[in-house]
Scaffold this active site. Structure first.
Site, PDB file in Angstrom:
ATOM      1  N   ASP A 146      12.962   2.919   2.612  1.00 56.24           N
ATOM      2  CA  ASP A 146      12.410   1.494   2.845  1.00 56.24           C
ATOM      3  C   ASP A 146      13.742   0.623   3.086  1.00 56.24           C
ATOM      4  O   ASP A 146      14.750   0.792   2.429  1.00 56.24           O
ATOM      5  CB  ASP A 146      11.593   0.918   1.551  1.00 56.24           C
ATOM      6  CG  ASP A 146      10.552  -0.545   2.292  1.00 56.24           C
ATOM      7  OD1 ASP A 146       9.571  -0.344   2.190  1.00 56.24           O
ATOM      8  OD2 ASP A 146      11.414  -1.218   2.820  1.00 56.24           O
ATOM      9  N   THR A 196       5.063   2.625   6.809  1.00 58.44           N
ATOM     10  CA  THR A 196       5.921   1.336   7.296  1.00 58.44           C
ATOM     11  C   THR A 196       4.638   0.772   7.952  1.00 58.44           C
ATOM     12  O   THR A 196       3.753   1.383   8.454  1.00 58.44           O
ATOM     13  CB  THR A 196       7.061   1.506   8.608  1.00 58.44           C
ATOM     14  OG1 THR A 196       6.506   2.360   9.255  1.00 58.44           O
ATOM     15  CG2 THR A 196       8.225   2.264   7.624  1.00 58.44           C
ATOM     16  N   TYR A 256      -0.233   8.365   8.411  1.00 57.79           N
ATOM     17  CA  TYR A 256      -0.813   7.788   7.081  1.00 57.79           C
ATOM     18  C   TYR A 256      -1.449   6.463   7.756  1.00 57.79           C
ATOM     19  O   TYR A 256      -1.346   5.576   6.761  1.00 57.79           O
ATOM     20  CB  TYR A 256      -0.053   7.770   6.085  1.00 57.79           C
ATOM     21  CG  TYR A 256      -0.604   8.173   4.816  1.00 57.79           C
ATOM     22  CD1 TYR A 256      -2.142   7.828   4.719  1.00 57.79           C
ATOM     23  CD2 TYR A 256      -0.240   8.659   3.751  1.00 57.79           C
ATOM     24  CE1 TYR A 256      -2.870   8.173   3.636  1.00 57.79           C
ATOM     25  CE2 TYR A 256      -0.811   8.953   2.551  1.00 57.79           C
ATOM     26  CZ  TYR A 256      -2.262   8.724   2.674  1.00 57.79           C
ATOM     27  OH  TYR A 256      -3.025   8.667   1.421  1.00 57.79           O
ATOM     28  N   CYS A 287     -11.756   4.144  -8.333  1.00 58.72           N
ATOM     29  CA  CYS A 287     -12.389   5.448  -8.329  1.00 58.72           C
ATOM     30  C   CYS A 287     -13.034   5.791  -7.219  1.00 58.72           C
ATOM     31  O   CYS A 287     -14.141   5.014  -6.942  1.00 58.72           O
ATOM     32  CB  CYS A 287     -12.968   5.234  -9.696  1.00 58.72           C
ATOM     33  SG  CYS A 287     -13.828   6.655 -10.291  1.00 58.72           S
ATOM     34  N   GLY A 315      -5.422  -2.677   9.320  1.00 58.01           N
ATOM     35  CA  GLY A 315      -4.716  -0.978   9.142  1.00 58.01           C
ATOM     36  C   GLY A 315      -3.863  -0.729  10.379  1.00 58.01           C
ATOM     37  O   GLY A 315      -2.831  -0.399  10.274  1.00 58.01           O
ATOM     38  N   MET A 348       0.616  -1.369   0.038  1.00 59.23           N
ATOM     39  CA  MET A 348      -0.080  -0.037  -0.152  1.00 59.23           C
ATOM     40  C   MET A 348       0.839   1.478   0.161  1.00 59.23           C
ATOM     41  O   MET A 348       0.693   2.359  -0.815  1.00 59.23           O
ATOM     42  CB  MET A 348      -0.824   0.110   1.229  1.00 59.23           C
ATOM     43  CG  MET A 348      -1.983  -1.004   1.248  1.00 59.23           C
ATOM     44  SD  MET A 348      -3.222  -0.756   0.247  1.00 59.23           S
ATOM     45  CE  MET A 348      -2.995  -1.547  -1.279  1.00 59.23           C
TER      46      MET A 348
HETATM   47  P1  NAD Z   1       3.831  -3.879   3.842  1.00 57.83           P
HETATM   48  O1  NAD Z   1       3.894  -4.836   5.078  1.00 57.83           O
HETATM   49  O2  NAD Z   1       3.551  -4.425   2.424  1.00 57.83           O
HETATM   50  O3  NAD Z   1       5.061  -2.850   3.512  1.00 57.83           O
HETATM   51  C1  NAD Z   1       5.576  -2.102   4.480  1.00 57.83           C
HETATM   52  C2  NAD Z   1       6.937  -1.531   4.160  1.00 57.83           C
HETATM   53  O4  NAD Z   1       7.450  -1.122   5.240  1.00 57.83           O
HETATM   54  C3  NAD Z   1       7.864  -2.802   3.788  1.00 57.83           C
HETATM   55  O5  NAD Z   1       8.213  -2.778   2.515  1.00 57.83           O
HETATM   56  C4  NAD Z   1       9.038  -2.725   4.593  1.00 57.83           C
HETATM   57  O6  NAD Z   1      10.332  -3.248   4.249  1.00 57.83           O
HETATM   58  C5  NAD Z   1       8.932  -1.498   5.273  1.00 57.83           C
HETATM   59  N1  NAD Z   1       9.606  -0.919   6.611  1.00 57.83           N
HETATM   60  C6  NAD Z   1       9.449  -1.634   7.857  1.00 57.83           C
HETATM   61  N2  NAD Z   1      10.295  -1.363   8.690  1.00 57.83           N
HETATM   62  C7  NAD Z   1      10.674  -0.294   8.100  1.00 57.83           C
HETATM   63  C8  NAD Z   1      11.608   0.868   8.788  1.00 57.83           C
HETATM   64  N3  NAD Z   1      12.207   0.751  10.086  1.00 57.83           N
HETATM   65  N4  NAD Z   1      12.013   1.893   7.909  1.00 57.83           N
HETATM   66  C9  NAD Z   1      11.747   1.770   6.684  1.00 57.83           C
HETATM   67  N5  NAD Z   1      10.994   0.872   6.032  1.00 57.83           N
HETATM   68  C10 NAD Z   1      10.438  -0.131   6.888  1.00 57.83           C
HETATM   69  O7  NAD Z   1       2.565  -2.932   4.135  1.00 57.83           O
HETATM   70  P2  NAD Z   1       1.314  -2.042   3.435  1.00 57.83           P
HETATM   71  O8  NAD Z   1       0.519  -2.761   2.789  1.00 57.83           O
HETATM   72  O9  NAD Z   1       2.389  -0.938   2.595  1.00 57.83           O
HETATM   73  O10 NAD Z   1       0.929  -0.943   4.495  1.00 57.83           O
HETATM   74  C11 NAD Z   1       1.787  -0.226   5.202  1.00 57.83           C
HETATM   75  C12 NAD Z   1       0.957   0.411   6.360  1.00 57.83           C
HETATM   76  O11 NAD Z   1      -0.037   1.227   5.991  1.00 57.83           O
HETATM   77  C13 NAD Z   1       0.380  -0.821   7.221  1.00 57.83           C
HETATM   78  O12 NAD Z   1       0.306  -0.176   8.456  1.00 57.83           O
HETATM   79  C14 NAD Z   1      -1.107  -0.624   7.018  1.00 57.83           C
HETATM   80  O13 NAD Z   1      -2.046  -1.158   7.947  1.00 57.83           O
HETATM   81  C15 NAD Z   1      -1.261   1.099   6.319  1.00 57.83           C
HETATM   82  N6  NAD Z   1      -2.313   1.247   5.404  1.00 57.83           N
HETATM   83  C16 NAD Z   1      -2.440   2.535   5.334  1.00 57.83           C
HETATM   84  C17 NAD Z   1      -3.561   2.779   4.553  1.00 57.83           C
HETATM   85  C18 NAD Z   1      -3.876   4.211   4.161  1.00 57.83           C
HETATM   86  O14 NAD Z   1      -4.608   4.640   3.350  1.00 57.83           O
HETATM   87  N7  NAD Z   1      -3.342   5.135   4.831  1.00 57.83           N
HETATM   88  C19 NAD Z   1      -4.131   1.808   3.371  1.00 57.83           C
HETATM   89  C20 NAD Z   1      -3.718   0.644   3.493  1.00 57.83           C
HETATM   90  C21 NAD Z   1      -2.752   0.403   4.810  1.00 57.83           C
END
Ligand code: NAD
Length: 554
Positions: free
Chosen positions: A194, A262, A320, A408, A490, A175
């Site tokens: 990342d 993250t 976020y 959308c 989330g 995401m």
């Molecule tokens: P994911 O697990 O696929 O990706 C997380 C990423 O963070 C990985 O690429 C990992 O390598 C990186 N990471 C972990 N620790 C780190 C650090 N200390 N420094 C740098 N990088 C680091 O998760 P995702 O699907 O991308 O979701 C990310 C977060 O966003 C989750 O907590 C999810 O619940 C939340 N989320 C938010 C929304 C939104 O619209 N705001 C929507 C969906 C998910």
């Protein structure tokens, strides 16, 4: 976690059915699509996205779900409990074909420790939002929301464009990877940190990110040049956010916007502590999970402290949606909530109109079907200029992952109009196969999440969970094709309840019935939830569009 090395899952394409009807076939293809290696982040572990957000509890359960769906009759309903098929009942032809409950724990026990204990015993699975409810469509699924968030941030703080500005963020996963493209779509420059270079490479391969670098100095040089020339550029910087963000503070470099995605909602599986390589982190996670979680939370506290420092220095900072502020607060960062969440800051007015991340998927596998629905959207909503701009950007910049799909943000009234028109196109043969219509759980009326979607509600009802349950109930009563109730998506265990729905446009009259009900009840829940909380825009929307809210006399 059980692994099946070398097993590749892909949904079938085309019009040949492998199940007994299109409703069942759609579920089957969407389950498999969630695990397509082009879609899922770690398909070998059944992990789709968002830390350990899974599509099925284990491979044995996956195979049994597939078998059940293949044999399921048109008047039967399969029950799935945290990724395991647990029953099949005779229901009726217009009821959902599948009902899902994921990761739901009794409230007093709703924490990660209990979850992990049960997970280890094989009794639970983390369903995230669209992972365990089989309507994940890759990074595009979050892209428009992320694009709209940055567009609104630009309108509020930067004359309506990100041109010449620098955004610092982290987490380029399933995401979070949408952030880099969303910033460049708004003409800005972004450094996305990342720890895992393979994740950044994946964003580059799918055109969500422009370049990858390993050195902060190189990232800053590229960023400065692009900013000076007013060019859009996304830079994936390999590094740990808990180290890189404080480095920005130490150097006095103040980005215009700062956020983070993250997987901080899951300290054990979603966040890498500072000072640890990926491999060392994996070893510690296995050998001493308690120590890992301790270090991970400590790093998150440092990460949030740096975000607060940057805010004091002048950056616009927002959370976020990964609950990182809560972890930092628990770690003693008492001012962690000094920066706002993205929903109250930028998204809530959209929710008041029943708008949210509406999406559809072409079961044919043929991109042409999606391009035809793109044209349909433009024709149905000729005066919606932001929507037209989005559709153009999506067409130009989004690479499909797995079955072709489109996202959308549409509101109450618009969703049903489009859904029925799509069903008509399937019926007439203009589209080559049925279309699956669904949404993220991060929607206007389907989630209770006090640190995210329902943060700072006008009437203080942030933690009221009834709305998410009512959403699932009414969509079941209305005949969605599959409905799910989840906990902890989330933001992690204890912090959210949410519901999903999917409805299949297979061109039939029955699908017209399903669509005309579900695509009103579902966004209607967003309108009544926000009207009930006292939002004027929601009350106006209810009045204008005929959504009944008895206590308001509407
Ligand atoms: P994911 O697990 O696929 O990706 C997380 C990423 O963070 C990985 O690429 C990992 O390598 C990186 N990471 C972990 N620790 C780190 C650090 N200390 N420094 C740098 N990088 C680091 O998760 P995702 O699907 O991308 O979701 C990310 C977060 O966003 C989750 O907590 C999810 O619940 C939340 N989320 C938010 C929304 C939104 O619209 N705001 C929507 C969906 C998910």
């Amino acid at each position: 976690m059980q692994k099946t090395v070398g097993r590749t899952i892909r949904a079938s394409h085309g019009t040949k059915l492998t199940a007994k009807g299109w409703q069942q076939e759609a579920v089957l293809r969407m389950l498999m699509n969630n695990l397509d290696p082009d879609v899922a982040e770690r398909p070998e572990d059944l992990v789709v996205y968002g830390g350990i957000g899974k599509a099925a509890r284990n491979w044995e359960c996956f195979d049994k779900i597939v078998e059940c769906l293949t044999e399921l009759e048109d008047d039967e309903t399969l029950l799935v409990q945290s990724g395991k098929p647990v029953g099949v009942f005779k229901t009726h032809p217009l009821s959902p074909r599948v009902l899902i409950s994921n990761s739901v724990l009794v409230p007093a026990f709703a924490n990660w420790d209990t979850f992990h204990e049960l997970d280890k015993k094989g009794l639970m699975m983390y369903g995230q939002m669209t992972a365990g409810s089989w309507i994940y469509i890759g990074s595009q699924g979050i892209l428009q929301g992320t694009y709209e968030t940055f567009a609104e941030a630009a309108r509020q703080h930067s004359d309506g464009t990100l041109k010449g500005t620098l955004t610092l963020t982290a987490g380029l996963g399933g995401m979070g990877g949408a952030q880099t493209l969303a910033v460049t779509m708004n003409d800005g420059v972004v450094i996305g940190v990342d720890v895992d270079p393979t994740r950044i490479q994946r964003r580059i391969d799918t055109r969500y990110c422009d370049v990858m670098v390993y050195e902060i100095n190189e990232a800053l040089k590229l960023a400065n040049e692009a900013q000076e020339q007013g060019k859009a550029l996304s830079i994936g910087l390999v590094g740990n956010a808990a180290e890189i963000f404080p480095e920005f503070v130490a150097r006095g470099i103040v980005p215009d916007f700062v956020t983070d995605q993250t997987s901080a909602h899951d300290p054990l599986n979603g966040y890498v502590p500072s000072g640890y390589s990926l491999q060392a982190a994996a070893e510690l996670r296995n050998s001493n999970p308690a120590e890992y979680v301790k270090l991970s939370k400590k790093s998150m506290a440092a990460h949030v402290r740096a975000m607060l420092d940057l805010q004091r220095l002048g950056s616009v900072v927002f959370d976020y949606g990964n609950n990182i502020r809560q972890v930092a607060l628990d770690e003693g960062v008492t001012d962690a909530f000094n920066f706002p969440g993205f929903v109250p800051a930028y998204i809530r007015p959209l929710f008041c109109e029943g708008k949210g991340p509406f999406r559809w998927v072409a079961l044919s596998g043929d991109p042409e079907d999606i391009y035809k629905t793109d044209e349909l959207v433009l024709k149905l909503f000729p005066d919606n200029e932001p929507l037209h701009r989005w559709m153009q950007l999506a067409k130009d910049k989004v690479a499909f992952q797995g079955l072709p799909a489109r996202i959308c943000w549409l509101g109450y009234g618009e969703r049903v109009k489009l859904g029925l028109a799509i069903n008509e196109m399937v019926r007439s043969g203009e589209l080559s196969a049925p279309i699956v219509i669904g949404r993220d759980h991060l929607d206007c009326g389907s989630v209770a999440s006090p640190n995210r979607e329902t943060e700072s509600m006008k009437d203080g009802s942030d933690v009221v969970g009834d709305w998410a349950i009512l959403n699932a109930l009414v969509n079941t009563a209305s005949g969605a094709s599959w409905v799910s109730v989840h906990h902890g998506g989330g933001v992690g265990m204890g912090y959210s309840l949410h519901a999903g729905m999917v409805v299949v446009a297979d061109g039939s009259k029955e699908a017209d019935e399903r669509l005309s009900r579900v695509l009103n009840t579902d966004p209607g829940m967003g309108v009544i939830r926000h009207a009930d909380a006292g939002y004027e825009l929601a009350i106006e929307t209810a009045k204008e569009r005929g959504v009944r809210v008895p206590m308001l006399g509407i």
